[in-house]
Design a protein around this motif. Structure first.
Motif, PDB file in Angstrom:
ATOM      1  N   ALA A  28       0.854  -1.118  -0.061  1.00 25.30           N
ATOM      2  CA  ALA A  28      -0.142   0.074  -0.006  1.00 25.30           C
ATOM      3  C   ALA A  28       0.940   1.146   0.050  1.00 25.30           C
ATOM      4  CB  ALA A  28      -0.917   0.128   1.342  1.00 25.30           C
ATOM      5  N   GLU A  29       1.840   1.191   0.806  1.00 24.72           N
ATOM      6  CA  GLU A  29       2.894   2.595   0.733  1.00 24.72           C
ATOM      7  C   GLU A  29       3.562   2.551  -0.465  1.00 24.72           C
ATOM      8  OE1 GLU A  29       3.285   4.898   3.272  1.00 24.72           O
ATOM      9  OE2 GLU A  29       1.925   3.784   4.507  1.00 24.72           O
ATOM     10  N   TYR A  30       3.963   1.332  -1.044  1.00 23.81           N
ATOM     11  CA  TYR A  30       4.670   1.657  -2.390  1.00 23.81           C
ATOM     12  C   TYR A  30       3.777   2.119  -3.514  1.00 23.81           C
ATOM     13  CZ  TYR A  30       7.269   0.291  -6.340  1.00 23.81           C
ATOM     14  OH  TYR A  30       7.951   0.261  -7.611  1.00 23.81           O
ATOM     15  N   ALA A  31       2.373   1.672  -3.554  1.00 20.72           N
ATOM     16  CA  ALA A  31       1.547   2.108  -4.351  1.00 20.72           C
ATOM     17  C   ALA A  31       1.253   3.570  -4.303  1.00 20.72           C
ATOM     18  CB  ALA A  31       0.112   1.224  -4.617  1.00 20.72           C
ATOM     19  N   LYS A  34       4.286   5.288  -5.579  1.00 22.59           N
ATOM     20  CA  LYS A  34       4.141   5.500  -7.198  1.00 22.59           C
ATOM     21  C   LYS A  34       3.426   6.550  -7.843  1.00 22.59           C
ATOM     22  CE  LYS A  34       6.535   3.328  -9.438  1.00 22.59           C
ATOM     23  NZ  LYS A  34       7.759   3.479 -10.193  1.00 22.59           N
ATOM     24  N   GLN A  35       2.075   6.892  -7.097  1.00 25.05           N
ATOM     25  CA  GLN A  35       1.576   7.936  -7.400  1.00 25.05           C
ATOM     26  C   GLN A  35       1.697   9.296  -7.114  1.00 25.05           C
ATOM     27  OE1 GLN A  35      -2.732   7.270  -7.333  1.00 25.05           O
ATOM     28  NE2 GLN A  35      -2.549   4.904  -7.690  1.00 25.05           N
ATOM     29  N   THR A  36       2.800   9.562  -6.488  1.00 27.37           N
ATOM     30  CA  THR A  36       3.179  10.707  -6.184  1.00 27.37           C
ATOM     31  C   THR A  36       4.079  11.320  -7.374  1.00 27.37           C
ATOM     32  OG1 THR A  36       3.407  10.353  -3.884  1.00 27.37           O
ATOM     33  CG2 THR A  36       4.845  12.323  -4.515  1.00 27.37           C
ATOM     34  N   PRO A  37       3.813  12.515  -8.031  1.00 29.29           N
ATOM     35  CA  PRO A  37       4.458  12.778  -9.133  1.00 29.29           C
ATOM     36  C   PRO A  37       5.713  13.422  -8.591  1.00 29.29           C
ATOM     37  CG  PRO A  37       2.750  14.367  -8.409  1.00 29.29           C
ATOM     38  CD  PRO A  37       2.629  13.330  -7.743  1.00 29.29           C
ATOM     39  N   VAL A  38       6.760  13.054  -9.629  1.00 31.25           N
ATOM     40  CA  VAL A  38       8.305  13.595  -9.266  1.00 31.25           C
ATOM     41  C   VAL A  38       8.462  14.556 -10.617  1.00 31.25           C
ATOM     42  CG1 VAL A  38      10.546  12.723  -9.224  1.00 31.25           C
ATOM     43  CG2 VAL A  38       8.686  11.321  -8.502  1.00 31.25           C
ATOM     44  N   PHE A  39       8.941  15.600 -10.287  1.00 35.47           N
ATOM     45  CA  PHE A  39       9.379  16.580 -11.216  1.00 35.47           C
ATOM     46  C   PHE A  39      10.856  16.851 -11.260  1.00 35.47           C
ATOM     47  CE2 PHE A  39       4.890  17.618  -9.982  1.00 35.47           C
ATOM     48  CZ  PHE A  39       4.443  17.496 -11.347  1.00 35.47           C
ATOM     49  N   THR A  40      11.345  17.071 -12.374  1.00 35.99           N
ATOM     50  CA  THR A  40      12.784  17.435 -12.590  1.00 35.99           C
ATOM     51  C   THR A  40      12.930  19.045 -12.161  1.00 35.99           C
ATOM     52  OG1 THR A  40      12.545  18.018 -14.712  1.00 35.99           O
ATOM     53  CG2 THR A  40      13.108  15.894 -14.326  1.00 35.99           C
ATOM     54  N   CYS A  41      14.098  19.351 -11.939  1.00 34.91           N
ATOM     55  CA  CYS A  41      14.364  20.739 -11.624  1.00 34.91           C
ATOM     56  C   CYS A  41      13.763  21.450 -12.952  1.00 34.91           C
ATOM     57  CB  CYS A  41      15.827  21.079 -11.395  1.00 34.91           C
ATOM     58  SG  CYS A  41      16.261  20.207  -9.786  1.00 34.91           S
ATOM     59  N   GLN A  42      14.099  21.099 -14.089  1.00 33.67           N
ATOM     60  CA  GLN A  42      13.683  21.957 -15.265  1.00 33.67           C
ATOM     61  C   GLN A  42      12.143  22.005 -15.250  1.00 33.67           C
ATOM     62  OE1 GLN A  42      15.485  19.721 -18.338  1.00 33.67           O
ATOM     63  NE2 GLN A  42      17.391  21.279 -18.388  1.00 33.67           N
ATOM     64  N   GLU A  43      11.311  20.845 -15.097  1.00 33.57           N
ATOM     65  CA  GLU A  43      10.070  21.004 -15.008  1.00 33.57           C
ATOM     66  C   GLU A  43       9.301  21.879 -13.909  1.00 33.57           C
ATOM     67  OE1 GLU A  43       8.832  16.546 -16.536  1.00 33.57           O
ATOM     68  OE2 GLU A  43       9.382  16.979 -14.623  1.00 33.57           O
TER      69      GLU A  43
END
Length: 71
Positions: A28-31, A34-43
């Motif tokens: 459950a924690e992993y799911a 995985k749904q947390t968006p990860v943005f690059t510094c440029q984004e």
């Protein structure tokens, strides 16, 4: 605790379903992770400047093709 006692303890936990509960919690924690968006510094920087540019003014900047004579 001897090795046999340790193995027996683990087997008892498996039979009791305790380890299944732990694995379900990990899944459950992993799911959720995985749904947390990860943005690059440029984004992140692009998003920042996009928000601040829209807030500064709604005017279209003048370009050579849109300038009126005498400006």
């Amino acid at each position: 605790m001897t090795e046999n006692q340790h193995k027996q303890k683990i087997e008892d936990q498996i039979k009791d379903g305790q380890l299944d509960d732990i694995l379900a919690q990990i899944d459950a924690e992993y799911a959720a992770y995985k749904q947390t968006p990860v943005f690059t510094c440029q984004e992140e920087e692009l998003a920042f400047w996009s928000r601040s540019a829209a807030a500064e003014s709604d005017e279209i900047p003048s370009t050579p093709s849109t300038r009126q004579p005498g400006q």
